[in-house]
Design a protein around this motif. Structure first.
Motif, PDB file in Angstrom:
ATOM      1  N   ILE A 188      12.985  67.030  55.859  1.00 56.69           N
ATOM      2  CA  ILE A 188      13.109  68.322  56.528  1.00 56.69           C
ATOM      3  C   ILE A 188      12.660  68.191  57.978  1.00 56.69           C
ATOM      4  CG2 ILE A 188      12.695  69.629  54.401  1.00 56.69           C
ATOM      5  CD1 ILE A 188       9.859  70.233  55.602  1.00 56.69           C
ATOM      6  N   THR A 189      13.134  69.116  58.796  1.00 53.53           N
ATOM      7  CA  THR A 189      12.643  69.298  60.153  1.00 53.53           C
ATOM      8  C   THR A 189      12.063  70.704  60.226  1.00 53.53           C
ATOM      9  OG1 THR A 189      14.301  67.808  61.090  1.00 53.53           O
ATOM     10  CG2 THR A 189      13.241  69.360  62.594  1.00 53.53           C
ATOM     11  N   ALA A 190      10.785  70.799  60.559  1.00 52.83           N
ATOM     12  CA  ALA A 190      10.094  72.093  60.540  1.00 52.83           C
ATOM     13  C   ALA A 190      10.723  73.054  61.552  1.00 52.83           C
ATOM     14  CB  ALA A 190       8.617  71.907  60.832  1.00 52.83           C
ATOM     15  N   GLU A 191      11.042  74.238  61.096  1.00 55.15           N
ATOM     16  CA  GLU A 191      11.593  75.261  61.973  1.00 55.15           C
ATOM     17  C   GLU A 191      10.522  76.215  62.488  1.00 55.15           C
ATOM     18  OE1 GLU A 191      14.728  77.215  59.917  1.00 55.15           O
ATOM     19  OE2 GLU A 191      16.029  75.436  59.889  1.00 55.15           O
ATOM     20  N   LYS A 192       9.316  76.108  61.914  1.00 58.73           N
ATOM     21  CA  LYS A 192       8.209  76.956  62.361  1.00 58.73           C
ATOM     22  C   LYS A 192       6.888  76.260  62.058  1.00 58.73           C
ATOM     23  CE  LYS A 192       9.507  80.293  59.628  1.00 58.73           C
ATOM     24  NZ  LYS A 192      10.561  79.666  58.768  1.00 58.73           N
ATOM     25  N   ASP A 193       5.853  76.648  62.783  1.00 57.67           N
ATOM     26  CA  ASP A 193       4.523  76.102  62.516  1.00 57.67           C
ATOM     27  C   ASP A 193       3.996  76.636  61.187  1.00 57.67           C
ATOM     28  OD1 ASP A 193       4.819  75.019  64.985  1.00 57.67           O
ATOM     29  OD2 ASP A 193       3.314  76.261  65.996  1.00 57.67           O
ATOM     30  N   GLY A 194       3.219  75.822  60.488  1.00 56.19           N
ATOM     31  CA  GLY A 194       2.608  76.314  59.261  1.00 56.19           C
ATOM     32  C   GLY A 194       2.436  75.231  58.218  1.00 56.19           C
ATOM     33  N   ARG A 195       2.083  75.670  57.023  1.00 54.47           N
ATOM     34  CA  ARG A 195       1.786  74.777  55.899  1.00 54.47           C
ATOM     35  C   ARG A 195       3.014  74.653  54.992  1.00 54.47           C
ATOM     36  NH1 ARG A 195      -4.001  75.215  53.268  1.00 54.47           N
ATOM     37  NH2 ARG A 195      -4.336  74.240  55.306  1.00 54.47           N
ATOM     38  N   TYR A 196       3.484  73.422  54.835  1.00 59.85           N
ATOM     39  CA  TYR A 196       4.631  73.137  53.980  1.00 59.85           C
ATOM     40  C   TYR A 196       4.110  72.506  52.690  1.00 59.85           C
ATOM     41  CZ  TYR A 196       7.702  74.131  57.898  1.00 59.85           C
ATOM     42  OH  TYR A 196       8.375  74.757  58.926  1.00 59.85           O
ATOM     43  N   GLU A 197       4.468  73.099  51.554  1.00 54.22           N
ATOM     44  CA  GLU A 197       3.933  72.689  50.255  1.00 54.22           C
ATOM     45  C   GLU A 197       5.026  72.041  49.414  1.00 54.22           C
ATOM     46  OE1 GLU A 197       0.868  74.845  47.342  1.00 54.22           O
ATOM     47  OE2 GLU A 197       2.885  75.699  47.218  1.00 54.22           O
ATOM     48  N   TYR A 198       4.656  70.976  48.708  1.00 47.53           N
ATOM     49  CA  TYR A 198       5.586  70.329  47.777  1.00 47.53           C
ATOM     50  C   TYR A 198       4.860  70.106  46.453  1.00 47.53           C
ATOM     51  CZ  TYR A 198       3.207  66.247  49.785  1.00 47.53           C
ATOM     52  OH  TYR A 198       2.258  65.354  50.250  1.00 47.53           O
ATOM     53  N   CYS A 199       5.603  70.281  45.355  1.00 48.34           N
ATOM     54  CA  CYS A 199       4.999  70.246  44.017  1.00 48.34           C
ATOM     55  C   CYS A 199       5.793  69.337  43.083  1.00 48.34           C
ATOM     56  CB  CYS A 199       4.945  71.651  43.406  1.00 48.34           C
ATOM     57  SG  CYS A 199       3.911  72.827  44.318  1.00 48.34           S
ATOM     58  N   PHE A 200       5.072  68.706  42.167  1.00 48.84           N
ATOM     59  CA  PHE A 200       5.653  67.942  41.071  1.00 48.84           C
ATOM     60  C   PHE A 200       5.265  68.650  39.780  1.00 48.84           C
ATOM     61  CE2 PHE A 200       4.766  65.004  44.524  1.00 48.84           C
ATOM     62  CZ  PHE A 200       5.989  64.373  44.678  1.00 48.84           C
ATOM     63  N   SER A 201       6.252  69.073  39.005  1.00 49.21           N
ATOM     64  CA  SER A 201       5.994  69.875  37.815  1.00 49.21           C
ATOM     65  C   SER A 201       6.423  69.143  36.549  1.00 49.21           C
ATOM     66  CB  SER A 201       6.728  71.222  37.903  1.00 49.21           C
ATOM     67  OG  SER A 201       6.602  71.939  36.697  1.00 49.21           O
ATOM     68  N   ASN A 202       5.506  69.114  35.578  1.00 48.95           N
ATOM     69  CA  ASN A 202       5.788  68.563  34.251  1.00 48.95           C
ATOM     70  C   ASN A 202       5.700  69.667  33.206  1.00 48.95           C
ATOM     71  OD1 ASN A 202       6.400  66.573  32.375  1.00 48.95           O
ATOM     72  ND2 ASN A 202       4.260  65.992  32.076  1.00 48.95           N
ATOM     73  N   GLN A 203       5.983  70.892  33.623  1.00 47.16           N
ATOM     74  CA  GLN A 203       5.850  72.037  32.735  1.00 47.16           C
ATOM     75  C   GLN A 203       6.929  72.062  31.649  1.00 47.16           C
ATOM     76  OE1 GLN A 203       5.822  74.998  35.937  1.00 47.16           O
ATOM     77  NE2 GLN A 203       3.653  75.382  35.569  1.00 47.16           N
TER      78      GLN A 203
END
Length: 201
Positions: free
Chosen positions: A87-102
């Motif tokens: 990705i290329t950030a379009e705005k300042d801030g916190r970018y979160e990524y998750c791995f789910s085994n639900q």
């Protein structure tokens, strides 16, 4: 061959440091019915790439998603064993990524993932051609590193599969031999009993 003047040194250091921002590699265990989330703080125009590979557990699959500071999903993978998201950030801030085994209630998953990025530097700040070459080489080296780590994980997964298959073949052969000896013994006993009955009559 001309040498670089000292006045170019600060620019070279700035260019090199701008490429070291997010490079990291991790191995995590995602337990059954759980998810693991991480985040990176980015500025506008910064770039980030997440590459992952499931090495052990279940059907070697995992759910993955990446969201922006407003919780808008930028990328989502469902039950994938490997994947890459850039990705290329379009705005300042916190970018979160998750791995789910639900999706799993029994199997834990071992996930190897790499995160790397590039801090945005405008073209006005990059004046020397050598700086652009350094940035290009750094991007290429990062790609090679990611590919090598992917190959290592795949090799380990294939080796584990081959060893497991070998063990299964070995024990299946032992079981077949035991069954064969049992059948032969039963046949010998049966035929012997049959002829003994004939002699009595």
């Amino acid at each position: 061959m001309a040498l670089l003047s000292w006045r170019h040194t600060p620019w070279l250091i700035l260019s090199i440091l701008s490429l070291i921002s997010l490079a990291s590699a991790h191995m995590i265990e995602v337990t059954a019915s759980r998810k693991e989330c991480f985040f990176e703080d980015l500025h506008e125009h910064d770039q980030m790439t997440v590459t992952y590979q499931v090495g052990e557990g279940g059907h070697l699959d995992i759910d993955f998603w990446l969201t922006d500071p407003e919780q808008i999903v930028l990328a989502k993978h469902i039950r994938e064993s490997t994947g890459t998201t850039s990705i290329t950030a379009e705005k300042d801030g916190r970018y979160e990524y998750c791995f789910s085994n639900q999706m799993s209630t029994v199997a834990d998953k071992m996930v190897s993932f790499n995160v790397h990025g590039i801090i945005y530097v405008s073209e006005e700040d990059v004046t020397a051609p050598v700086e652009r070459e350094i940035r290009s080489l750094a991007i290429g080296l990062t790609s090679v590193k990611d590919e090598q780590e992917y190959i290592v994980v795949r090799e380990r997964t294939h080796r584990d599969t081959a060893e497991s298959t070998c063990d299964r073949v070995k024990w299946w052969s032992v079981l077949q031999a035991l069954v064969l000896f049992a059948v032969v013994g039963w046949q010998v006993y049966y035929l012997k009993s049959f002829f003994e009955v004939k002699r009595v009559i």
